[in-house]
Enzyme design. Structure first.
Site, short mmCIF file in Angstrom:
data_model
loop_
_atom_site.label_atom_id
_atom_site.label_comp_id
_atom_site.label_asym_id
_atom_site.label_seq_id
_atom_site.Cartn_x
_atom_site.Cartn_y
_atom_site.Cartn_z
N ARG A 15 41.64 -3.70 0.18
CA ARG A 15 40.58 -2.75 -0.19
C ARG A 15 39.30 -3.43 -0.67
O ARG A 15 38.28 -2.79 -0.88
CB ARG A 15 41.09 -1.76 -1.25
CG ARG A 15 41.95 -0.67 -0.65
CD ARG A 15 42.61 0.19 -1.70
NE ARG A 15 43.76 -0.50 -2.30
CZ ARG A 15 44.41 -0.07 -3.36
NH1 ARG A 15 44.01 1.01 -3.99
NH2 ARG A 15 45.46 -0.74 -3.82
N GLY A 101 47.07 -11.94 -10.97
CA GLY A 101 45.78 -12.58 -10.68
C GLY A 101 44.63 -11.61 -10.56
O GLY A 101 43.46 -12.01 -10.63
N TYR A 385 9.46 -39.65 -3.84
CA TYR A 385 10.41 -39.72 -2.72
C TYR A 385 9.66 -40.16 -1.47
O TYR A 385 8.64 -39.57 -1.10
CB TYR A 385 10.99 -38.31 -2.54
CG TYR A 385 12.06 -38.15 -1.48
CD1 TYR A 385 13.17 -38.98 -1.47
CD2 TYR A 385 11.96 -37.15 -0.52
CE1 TYR A 385 14.17 -38.80 -0.52
CE2 TYR A 385 12.95 -36.97 0.42
CZ TYR A 385 14.06 -37.80 0.42
OH TYR A 385 15.04 -37.62 1.35
C1 UD1 Z 1 52.72 -2.53 -9.73
C2 UD1 Z 1 53.95 -2.04 -10.49
C3 UD1 Z 1 53.63 -0.70 -11.15
C4 UD1 Z 1 52.44 -0.86 -12.07
C5 UD1 Z 1 51.26 -1.46 -11.32
C6 UD1 Z 1 50.17 -1.83 -12.30
C7 UD1 Z 1 55.86 -2.87 -9.20
C8 UD1 Z 1 56.90 -2.51 -8.24
N1 UD1 Z 1 55.02 -1.89 -9.54
O1 UD1 Z 1 52.47 -1.58 -8.71
O2 UD1 Z 1 54.76 -0.25 -11.89
O3 UD1 Z 1 52.09 0.39 -12.62
O4 UD1 Z 1 51.64 -2.68 -10.65
O5 UD1 Z 1 49.02 -2.24 -11.61
O6 UD1 Z 1 55.80 -3.98 -9.69
N2 UD1 Z 1 52.18 -9.08 -5.42
C9 UD1 Z 1 52.61 -10.28 -4.92
N3 UD1 Z 1 53.60 -10.28 -3.96
C10 UD1 Z 1 54.14 -9.13 -3.49
C11 UD1 Z 1 53.69 -7.91 -4.01
C12 UD1 Z 1 52.69 -7.91 -4.99
O7 UD1 Z 1 52.14 -11.34 -5.31
O8 UD1 Z 1 55.02 -9.23 -2.64
C13 UD1 Z 1 51.14 -9.09 -6.45
C14 UD1 Z 1 49.86 -8.43 -5.91
O9 UD1 Z 1 48.99 -9.42 -5.41
C15 UD1 Z 1 49.29 -7.77 -7.14
C16 UD1 Z 1 50.50 -7.48 -8.02
O10 UD1 Z 1 51.54 -8.29 -7.53
O11 UD1 Z 1 48.46 -8.65 -7.88
C17 UD1 Z 1 50.88 -6.01 -8.03
O12 UD1 Z 1 51.24 -5.64 -6.73
P1 UD1 Z 1 50.88 -4.23 -6.14
O13 UD1 Z 1 51.42 -4.12 -4.77
O14 UD1 Z 1 49.45 -3.94 -6.35
O15 UD1 Z 1 51.75 -3.29 -7.09
P2 UD1 Z 1 51.46 -1.80 -7.46
O16 UD1 Z 1 51.91 -0.93 -6.37
O17 UD1 Z 1 50.08 -1.65 -7.94
#
Ligand code: UD1
Ligand code: CA
Length: 453
Positions: A15, A101, A385
């Site tokens: 996004r 991050g 220069y």
């Molecule tokens: C996650 C939480 C949710 C919380 C929210 C807060 C889980 C399952 N859910 O949801 O409960 O309310 O964050 O913002 O944890 N990432 C990885 N590898 C992956 C997946 C994600 O490194 O395979 C990292 C993403 O880069 C990101 C973070 O983890 O920085 C969160 O992942 P994202 O997919 O955004 O989780 P949410 O659905 O927002």
């Protein structure tokens, strides 16, 4: 107990609509991921593990920190799977803190509290109550008000979706428990991902104590998914800095029109006019005044000095009671001694200006050393220069350079020497001498101007 921090940063961040990985987009002039690393470093972490995936190489090149254990998550199969990529490097007797991050502004105090409660054998979760909890995992509490589980929005019932307390994702727990629970995660849920959040329910079933903490400010746990959210956090961050500056005694003519991208130290009674940007490390002494539209980067400005409007200053040391600008450009390696003056439309680079010396108007002075009380006339240029190499210009104490002179370096001018206006100086001038190096003036009597044919 040693602390290991895991930072999840493997996601794509689609996004952002960017060719750059999300976590290296900048907030206050610094990549978001670097903010998280800097905060983690203040917690005395034994090791910081960063899980990268999308744009892993670019992220590693941007973050040049040597002490990081980089872990690759080749496929993004969920937050639980991401954590699993790093746990082999974490000893079982450690504590673990999990950060993100793309959540750049969590305060050290908030995390410290979280980490300290783990030391008391608890799993601690950072939660927050949001008026609009859409998109977040909901905190499900049992009848006794203890946390029982986290349910992701996509898996939640209508009733669960009404809960305002949400998971920030940030949590701390013992590595021992993490090692035992991670292999128990499954991906049988709406998104077919290994959810880290399922660890809560597993912990509760194992009789662990799950506690929650809340941050002082909601923005501390806000993640960035798009450029609008990035900008919102930037504005909040800048307004907090403005508030702190004013409460600490700095006058800001408009707190919404100053940006600090780094650290700003200041003495008493500093005044900052509109639209100034401070980058890197900047120190302002007592009574310093900064005019509007100045950009100051990695510089020290001594007490009582005035920087007039539209000046740009970088890697420069300005001593006390110096006057700069308006429209001055001080480039790297400039040192202005006490009581000196660099006026409008003057550019300096690698130049030392002695006490009380003045370069008042329209000059370029580079690779030069000026003694004390030197006066450089308007339009003076150091020709430093030759197209290949750079050479030095040295002006002794009390030198007077007439306007519109060119000083062809390397060249030395002795103390109290005078250079006639319009001179092109190519040879050394000794102390007290007058040098005039320009075509002699001829006056022709009875000159008739041309007339139109
Ligand atoms: C996650 C939480 C949710 C919380 C929210 C807060 C889980 C399952 N859910 O949801 O409960 O309310 O964050 O913002 O944890 N990432 C990885 N590898 C992956 C997946 C994600 O490194 O395979 C990292 C993403 O880069 C990101 C973070 O983890 O920085 C969160 O992942 P994202 O997919 O955004 O989780 P949410 O659905 O927002
Ligand atoms: Ca998210």
């Amino acid at each position: 107990m040693s602390l290991h921090v895991i930072i999840l940063a493997a996601g794509q961040g689609s996004r952002m609509k960017s060719d750059q990985p999300k976590v290296i987009h900048k907030l206050a002039g610094k990549p978001m991921l670097q903010h998280v690393i800097d905060t983690a470093s203040q917690l005395d972490a034994e090791t910081i593990h960063i899980v990268v995936g999308h744009g892993a190489e670019t992220v590693k090149e941007t973050i040049k920190d040597k002490h990081i254990n980089w872990c690759l998550q080749a496929e993004q199969l969920g937050t639980g799977h991401a954590v699993a990529q790093s746990i082999n490097a974490i000893p079982k007797d450690a504590d673990v803190l999990i950060l993100y991050g793309d959540v750049p502004l969590t305060s050290v105090d908030t995390l410290q509290e979280l980490v300290q409660s783990v030391e008391r054998k608890q799993l601690s979760l950072l939660t927050v109550n949001l008026e609009n909890p859409i998109g977040y995992g909901r905190i499900i509490r049992c009848a006794d008000d203890n946390i029982g589980a986290i349910i992701e929005e996509k898996d939640a019932t209508d009733e669960q979706r009404l809960v305002n307390e949400v998971n920030t994702g940030i949590l701390a727990m013992s590595a021992d428990a993490l090692h035992r629970y991670i292999p128990l995660l499954s991906n049988s849920n709406a998104q077919e991902e290994y959810y880290l959040t399922d660890i809560i329910e597993i912990a509760v079933k194992n009789g662990d104590c799950v506690v929650s903490h809340q941050p002082q400010f909601e923005q501390e746990v806000q993640g960035v998914n798009n450029r609008l959210q990035l900008c919102e956090l930037e504005c909040w961050h800048q307004s907090r800095i403005s508030e702190q500056l004013m409460l600490a005694g700095v006058t800001l003519y408009d707190p919404n029109r100053i940006d600090v991208r780094g650290s700003l130290e200041f003495g008493r009674d500093v005044v900052i006019d509109l639209n100034c940007i401070f980058e890197g490390h900047v120190r302002l002494g007592d009574g310093v005044q900064i005019g509007p539209n100045c950009i100051i980067k990695n510089a020290t400005i001594g007490s009582g000095s005035i920087i007039h409007a539209n000046s740009i200053i970088e890697d420069t040391e300005v001593a006390e009671n110096v006057n700069v600008g308006p429209f001055a450009r001080l480039r790297p390696g400039t040192k202005l001694s006490k009581g000196s003056k660099v006026g409008n439309f003057v550019e300096t680079k690698k130049t030392i200006v002695g006490e009380g010396s003045k370069i008042n108007h329209l000059s370029y002075v580079g690779d030069a050393i000026l003694g004390t009380n030197v006066n450089v006339g308007a339009g003076t240029i150091t020709c430093n220069y030759d197209g290949v190499n750079k050479f030095k210009t040295e002006l002794g104490d009390g030198v007077f350079v007439g306007s519109n002179s060119s000083l062809v370096a390397p060249v030395k001018v002795g103390s109290n020497a005078t250079i006639g206006a319009g001179s092109t100086v190519t040879k050394e001038i000794e102390d007290e001498q007058l040098a005039v190096a320009r075509a002699k003036q001829r006056n022709i009597d009875g000159w008739l101007r041309p007339v139109k044919n």
